[in-house]
Enzyme design. Structure first.
Site, PDB file in Angstrom:
ATOM      1  CE  LYS A   1       6.173   3.872  -1.289  1.00 34.31           C
ATOM      2  NZ  LYS A   1       5.131   4.214  -2.278  1.00 34.31           N
TER       3      LYS A   1
ATOM      4  CG  HIS B   1      10.222   4.533  -0.797  1.00 34.18           C
ATOM      5  ND1 HIS B   1      10.263   3.180  -0.533  1.00 34.18           N
ATOM      6  CD2 HIS B   1      10.088   4.639  -2.149  1.00 34.18           C
ATOM      7  CE1 HIS B   1      10.159   2.508  -1.676  1.00 34.18           C
ATOM      8  NE2 HIS B   1      10.046   3.366  -2.661  1.00 34.18           N
TER       9      HIS B   1
END
Length: 238
Positions: free
Chosen positions: A139, A135
């Protein structure tokens, strides 16, 4: 439909575009930099609120929505230690809460594929399963909520797996989840079953936030017409 947005970062802005394209109205935007609040009449007029914020803020946001009797759709992860309380409030206080670790329709198909493959692999003791997720660097939680949902789908269907662990197994009953944070990656999830002679891999890669945002708006349309604790399984009826 009147929608309140809680969190107006990149995801909130993408949700706004899709909601407007589908003929909905954004009546409130609650964010660190906004002047809108949960106490405003505009927020209270919403048919549903869509919440994408931070793990430490999410639960309090849900309670404020409930106090205003506004149904909530949330994609925030990292707060699930309080999930039982939210489910109880839906049951006892007649509130509506729609939660998904990932609203992408493709990812939810991937969830079902993962469970079906796990049922098959339960009979194949020579294979061990591991996971990797990638990600963007913004995040905060690791592993991702999507990765945890995938791991739970395996645990529910593979007798020899009972838990997941970040980065590496502590024993053979664990699923190792490697979490990578780099660049602006929307989300990549890979599940690998490996034996001494071969490996079987299933993989989902998101191209943009648009798929997540569309799913969140579809969930909001569903939550505005239904009651209780809801998930993507209710919406998609797999």
């Amino acid at each position: 439909m009147k929608i309140a947005l809680i969190g107006y970062g990149k995801m909130g802005q993408e949700i706004e575009k899709i909601a407007l394209d589908r003929g909905h109205e954004i009546v409130s935007k609650i964010d660190i930099s906004s002047k809108d609040s949960f106490a405003d009449d505009a927020f209270k007029s919403a048919n549903v609120a869509i919440e994408f914020t931070r793990p430490e803020a999410a639960y309090d946001n849900y309670i404020k929505c409930f106090e205003a009797n506004v149904p909530v759709v949330s994609g925030t992860t990292g707060w699930l230690d309080k999930l039982t309380d939210i489910q109880d409030r839906c049951k006892n206080d007649k509130q509506t809460f729609f939660y998904a670790s990932n609203f992408s329709l493709g990812v939810n198909i991937f969830f079902e594929l993962n469970k079906q493959l796990a049922r098959i692999m339960n009979k194949m003791e020579e294979y061990n399963v591991s996971m990797e997720e990638v990600h963007h660097t913004q995040k905060l939680d690791a592993p991702s909520g999507t990765a945890i949902t995938l791991a739970e789908g395996i645990i529910d269907n593979v007798d020899g797996k009972t838990d997941w662990k970040l980065d590496k197994e502590e024993n053979t009953s664990d699923i190792a989840i490697k979490a990578i944070r780099e660049g602006q990656v929307p989300g990549i999830h890979t599940i690998k079953y490996e034996s001494s002679v071969d490996e079987i891999i299933i993989h989902h890669s998101a191209k943009s936030r648009k798929g997540f945002a569309l799913g969140a708006v579809l969930a909001a349309e569903f939550a505005a017409k239904n009651n209780g604790y809801l998930t993507m399984n209710d919406l998609l009826n797999f």
